[in-house]
Design a protein around this motif. Structure first.
Motif, mmCIF file in Angstrom:
data_model
loop_
_atom_site.group_PDB
_atom_site.id
_atom_site.type_symbol
_atom_site.label_atom_id
_atom_site.label_comp_id
_atom_site.label_asym_id
_atom_site.label_seq_id
_atom_site.Cartn_x
_atom_site.Cartn_y
_atom_site.Cartn_z
ATOM 1 N N ALA A 110 0.818 -1.217 0.000
ATOM 2 C CA ALA A 110 0.000 0.000 0.000
ATOM 3 C C ALA A 110 0.848 1.262 0.000
ATOM 4 C CB ALA A 110 -0.922 -0.008 1.216
ATOM 5 N N GLY A 111 2.083 1.135 0.469
ATOM 6 C CA GLY A 111 2.934 2.302 0.659
ATOM 7 C C GLY A 111 3.135 3.151 -0.589
ATOM 8 N N ALA A 112 3.009 2.533 -1.756
ATOM 9 C CA ALA A 112 3.186 3.297 -2.994
ATOM 10 C C ALA A 112 2.006 4.226 -3.253
ATOM 11 C CB ALA A 112 3.348 2.331 -4.177
ATOM 12 N N TYR A 113 0.883 3.992 -2.583
ATOM 13 C CA TYR A 113 -0.350 4.698 -2.946
ATOM 14 C C TYR A 113 -1.010 5.494 -1.822
ATOM 15 C CZ TYR A 113 0.175 1.362 -6.744
ATOM 16 O OH TYR A 113 0.673 0.611 -7.774
ATOM 17 N N VAL A 114 -0.677 5.160 -0.558
ATOM 18 C CA VAL A 114 -1.310 5.877 0.562
ATOM 19 C C VAL A 114 -0.241 6.253 1.580
ATOM 20 C CG1 VAL A 114 -3.602 4.821 0.458
ATOM 21 C CG2 VAL A 114 -1.793 3.688 1.744
ATOM 22 N N ARG A 115 -0.586 7.230 2.418
ATOM 23 C CA ARG A 115 0.230 7.494 3.582
ATOM 24 C C ARG A 115 -0.155 6.453 4.621
ATOM 25 N NH1 ARG A 115 -1.070 11.712 6.358
ATOM 26 N NH2 ARG A 115 -2.957 12.204 5.189
ATOM 27 N N VAL A 116 0.785 5.578 4.932
ATOM 28 C CA VAL A 116 0.486 4.499 5.873
ATOM 29 C C VAL A 116 0.696 4.985 7.297
ATOM 30 C CG1 VAL A 116 1.295 2.277 6.743
ATOM 31 C CG2 VAL A 116 1.006 2.616 4.276
ATOM 32 N N ASN A 117 -0.342 4.837 8.117
ATOM 33 C CA ASN A 117 -0.209 5.099 9.549
ATOM 34 C C ASN A 117 -0.274 3.764 10.286
ATOM 35 O OD1 ASN A 117 -0.341 6.338 12.155
ATOM 36 N ND2 ASN A 117 -2.564 5.986 12.118
ATOM 37 N N ILE A 118 0.831 3.403 10.940
ATOM 38 C CA ILE A 118 0.801 2.167 11.726
ATOM 39 C C ILE A 118 0.156 2.488 13.072
ATOM 40 C CG2 ILE A 118 2.184 0.304 12.742
ATOM 41 C CD1 ILE A 118 4.144 0.644 10.455
ATOM 42 N N SER A 119 -1.094 2.114 13.194
ATOM 43 C CA SER A 119 -1.902 2.494 14.362
ATOM 44 C C SER A 119 -1.506 1.728 15.603
ATOM 45 C CB SER A 119 -3.380 2.239 14.075
ATOM 46 O OG SER A 119 -3.776 2.961 12.941
ATOM 47 N N ALA A 120 -1.012 0.515 15.383
ATOM 48 C CA ALA A 120 -0.584 -0.330 16.505
ATOM 49 C C ALA A 120 0.311 -1.398 15.914
ATOM 50 C CB ALA A 120 -1.795 -0.960 17.191
ATOM 51 N N SER A 121 1.254 -1.884 16.736
ATOM 52 C CA SER A 121 2.163 -2.903 16.219
ATOM 53 C C SER A 121 2.559 -3.874 17.313
ATOM 54 C CB SER A 121 3.412 -2.237 15.629
ATOM 55 O OG SER A 121 4.402 -3.232 15.371
ATOM 56 N N GLY A 122 2.580 -5.135 16.965
ATOM 57 C CA GLY A 122 3.043 -6.157 17.905
ATOM 58 C C GLY A 122 4.514 -6.488 17.713
ATOM 59 N N GLU A 123 5.215 -5.685 16.901
ATOM 60 C CA GLU A 123 6.579 -6.052 16.521
ATOM 61 C C GLU A 123 7.542 -6.062 17.709
ATOM 62 O OE1 GLU A 123 8.066 -4.116 13.021
ATOM 63 O OE2 GLU A 123 9.469 -5.786 12.715
ATOM 64 N N ASP A 124 7.404 -5.079 18.613
ATOM 65 C CA ASP A 124 8.314 -5.041 19.764
ATOM 66 C C ASP A 124 8.223 -6.312 20.593
ATOM 67 O OD1 ASP A 124 9.250 -2.636 19.019
ATOM 68 O OD2 ASP A 124 8.138 -1.449 20.507
ATOM 69 N N ASP A 125 7.061 -6.933 20.526
ATOM 70 C CA ASP A 125 6.818 -8.161 21.277
ATOM 71 C C ASP A 125 7.119 -9.404 20.421
ATOM 72 O OD1 ASP A 125 5.880 -9.661 23.454
ATOM 73 O OD2 ASP A 125 3.893 -9.831 22.522
ATOM 74 N N GLY A 126 7.778 -9.215 19.264
ATOM 75 C CA GLY A 126 8.034 -10.351 18.367
ATOM 76 C C GLY A 126 6.758 -10.925 17.786
ATOM 77 N N PHE A 127 5.733 -10.094 17.702
ATOM 78 C CA PHE A 127 4.427 -10.525 17.159
ATOM 79 C C PHE A 127 3.866 -11.728 17.922
ATOM 80 C CE2 PHE A 127 6.279 -8.515 13.195
ATOM 81 C CZ PHE A 127 5.490 -7.372 13.264
ATOM 82 N N ARG A 128 4.012 -11.687 19.237
ATOM 83 C CA ARG A 128 3.454 -12.790 20.045
ATOM 84 C C ARG A 128 2.129 -12.419 20.667
ATOM 85 N NH1 ARG A 128 9.342 -13.684 22.831
ATOM 86 N NH2 ARG A 128 10.235 -14.899 21.131
ATOM 87 N N SER A 129 1.750 -11.148 20.521
ATOM 88 C CA SER A 129 0.467 -10.710 21.077
ATOM 89 C C SER A 129 -0.129 -9.677 20.123
ATOM 90 C CB SER A 129 0.689 -10.083 22.463
ATOM 91 O OG SER A 129 1.544 -8.958 22.335
ATOM 92 N N ILE A 130 -1.352 -9.297 20.381
ATOM 93 C CA ILE A 130 -1.997 -8.240 19.585
ATOM 94 C C ILE A 130 -2.252 -7.074 20.520
ATOM 95 C CG2 ILE A 130 -4.082 -7.606 18.296
ATOM 96 C CD1 ILE A 130 -4.248 -10.429 17.239
ATOM 97 N N PRO A 131 -1.742 -5.878 20.160
ATOM 98 C CA PRO A 131 -1.931 -4.718 21.051
ATOM 99 C C PRO A 131 -3.419 -4.503 21.352
ATOM 100 C CG PRO A 131 -0.472 -4.163 19.208
ATOM 101 C CD PRO A 131 -1.044 -5.517 18.919
ATOM 102 N N PRO A 132 -3.741 -4.206 22.607
ATOM 103 C CA PRO A 132 -5.155 -4.020 22.969
ATOM 104 C C PRO A 132 -5.785 -2.872 22.179
ATOM 105 C CG PRO A 132 -3.705 -3.368 24.800
ATOM 106 C CD PRO A 132 -2.837 -4.021 23.752
ATOM 107 N N ARG A 133 -7.048 -3.007 21.901
ATOM 108 C CA ARG A 133 -7.785 -2.016 21.097
ATOM 109 C C ARG A 133 -7.591 -0.597 21.633
ATOM 110 N NH1 ARG A 133 -9.121 1.543 19.097
ATOM 111 N NH2 ARG A 133 -11.042 2.210 18.065
ATOM 112 N N GLU A 134 -7.567 -0.446 22.974
ATOM 113 C CA GLU A 134 -7.461 0.896 23.568
ATOM 114 C C GLU A 134 -6.165 1.595 23.165
ATOM 115 O OE1 GLU A 134 -8.810 -2.242 24.889
ATOM 116 O OE2 GLU A 134 -7.367 -1.890 26.514
ATOM 117 N N SER A 135 -5.138 0.820 22.799
ATOM 118 C CA SER A 135 -3.842 1.432 22.489
ATOM 119 C C SER A 135 -3.711 1.870 21.030
ATOM 120 C CB SER A 135 -2.718 0.437 22.821
ATOM 121 O OG SER A 135 -2.726 -0.635 21.885
#
Lengths: 366, 366
Positions: A110-135
């Protein structure tokens, strides 16, 4: 030889009755006097196959009437580019909730066509969890919010234990990659603006992808693009803007009929829970011989990555498993280790055979 | 029932030995203990299938080493958009020689990304001839010159009687849609910058397309685009940037092996000449009962549109043909009438059966 239990992540196991039927009619479909592969997509035979497949999929997934269903060539990655082209205005932003490898792919396309906003990411956790909706930090003017309903490599899935699987994201429509979990449980399509996926996991063969899209979204102008990249044009031509992948569409249709005969998505939800529970409990009960690192609240029912405490045993594990009729267990190169995919076509007895083998292997090498 | 002679324009007839082989191994491929449809595209079994298919196609078409070969999802129409995105700078123009319906499609797809210059057009003549090379108005700065080597609907093909089939267009690379005539005769690939086509005519099943591209062209920046739309990325990942349509690729590979065993493109050139000559002479010798309007210098060897003088007999012609085991003869809705496609998998005896039927039908209704 005989057929093995196939845990491949996709292309993946197909129901044997579907393969047998396809085999039986590969040279002559019905009274067409030709293979379905050889018939014009605009002839009465394939038109029947195509419309039955759509209607069966609509029934199976309870697709509301105000949603269009597309059967297109190419896989999920293509749609990750097309959704930006079709639904975001030039310069508009889109929100991405990043929960694993495939979310990253979605962002890259998508990056070629939109400004991507990463609203939440589990990467710091090695993608072992999903950030809670509130965050989640959602934009005010996002064209859409994108989630990956199930991450095939990292083995995390939006589950009720995490919260609402189709999270409320406000005004912007929710777009979701359901490649590896579609048709594995009831789904409230009306919560989504767009649901998409390659067929090669729960729906059938690789080479055809499915897009379920709320029709009013197709009125968006999107960005300048070729007609072949326009969902509105595809829908207007009943997915036959150009020659569709007919055999793949046909085979997916046979899988839909099989799923309906087996009891539909409620039944596959029951089986999926049972299969996943058996495998995770075997892993968790192995006293550390096997390990799955995913937060139990979001463990995938479809793809179970696991690791041997002693990675030096990986090769022996894979070789003995294959010997015992268990194939497709090698983990994705991104994570290493093992991965067992438990799609609809894989029966419970396949998981029993795997867990029996795992326990036996653990006893012998533990 | 038994298999009919299938004159469908695509999806089209496949060689029966290929279908039988695919049928035989549909449940278990080699000793994989699974169908080829069910195996990972990154596993050793499919990697072997994929690389053999590429190497067989390279041999079959004598592809020079400085050309890459891609096997991609989607059909020719997708490539008509991608070639503009990949090879034309923003605002650059591209030259199109318009010789029928598919040339128009090519122009429509590219129009979103390049300034299209129609260098020559057969439209005023109803696409019954190809404008002579001397009349083409080529641009000085074209990103490429596009031709349709064979027009599947209008039945016109660049032939030696017209001039050099790969016309000299100066500095700009020549791009050619070979969907419906590839592998039907020897081809000097080095005259082209890019040769592309859907596989569903001479090369196998629908759902996979072939791109043969001169590698140095991939250094062009082209236009901003998603990675999945980049030929350079696809080539770098050996056509496995995402999950490819494995079964379709596999089936195409079986067709390549069949073509090589049958004698390769020289043999198919001989058969194609013979099949086309028989059908055209039957039409021309029917004292006007049947009619083909194309300039004899550019009559297609692959697709022969023809018309009954009395269109009121069309329905009877099609019904009796089907009764006699001849299917796929209905003309494309753009032209009406009849069309017989004579791809590699259609044997001479099929054309004999058709011409015998045509003569008999003519006697009975003339």
């Amino acid at each position: 030889m005989s057929r093995a239990h196939n845990f491949s992540a996709g292309p993946a196991a197909l129901p044997e009755p579907v393969l047998r039927r396809a085999q039986q009619e590969l040279l002559e479909w019905g009274d067409a006097r030709a293979s379905i592969v050889e018939l014009s997509h605009r002839g009465p035979e394939f038109m029947q196959v195509a419309s039955e497949a759509e209607s069966d999929l609509r029934n199976l997934l309870s697709v509301p009437d105000d949603y269009g269903v597309l059967f297109l060539a190419g896989g999920a990655t293509t749609h990750q580019a097309l959704m930006a082209l079709n639904f975001a205005a030039p310069g508009q932003c889109a929100d991405y909730v990043l929960t694993g490898h495939w979310g990253k792919t979605a962002i890259r396309q998508a990056g070629a066509y939109v400004r991507v906003n990463i609203s939440a990411s589990g990467e710091d956790d090695g993608f072992r969890s999903i950030p809670p909706r509130e965050s989640w930090r959602l934009s005010r003017d996002a064209a859409y919010v994108h989630i990956t309903a199930n991450e095939t490599i990292h083995g995390v899935e939006f589950r009720p234990a995490w919260g609402e699987p189709a999270p409320d994201v406000g005004e912007a429509p929710l777009f979701a990659d359901f490649s590896s979990s579609i048709a594995s449980e009831p789904l409230d399509i009306s919560r989504y603006g767009l649901v998409y996926g390659g067929a090669q996991k729960n729906l059938g063969p690789v080479g055809v992808s499915i897009v379920i899209v709320r029709r009013d979204l197709l009125e968006r102008a999107g960005q300048p693009r070729a007609d072949i990249f326009s969902y509105a044009s595809h829908l207007k031509s009943d997915s036959m803007l150009n020659t569709p992948p007919t055999w793949n569409w046909y085979l997916a249709g046979l899988v839909f009929k099989w799923m309906i005969e087996e009891g539909g998505v409620r039944e596959f939800a029951r089986r999926s829970e049972q299969k996943a529970a058996l495998l995770y409990s075997t892993i968790d009960g192995s006293a550390g011989f096997y390990r799955n690192d995913v937060d139990p609240a979001v463990r995938s029912r479809m793809n179970v990555p696991f690791f041997l405490a002693d990675a030096g045993l990986d090769a022996a594990f894979l070789a003995e498993a294959r010997e015992g009729g268990l194939i497709g267990l090698k983990g994705h190169r991104v994570l290493g280790g093992m991965r067992a995919s438990l799609y609809n076509a894989l029966p419970l007895e396949g998981v029993r055979a795997l867990t029996d083998f795992m326990q036996d292997f653990g006893r012998r090498h533990g």
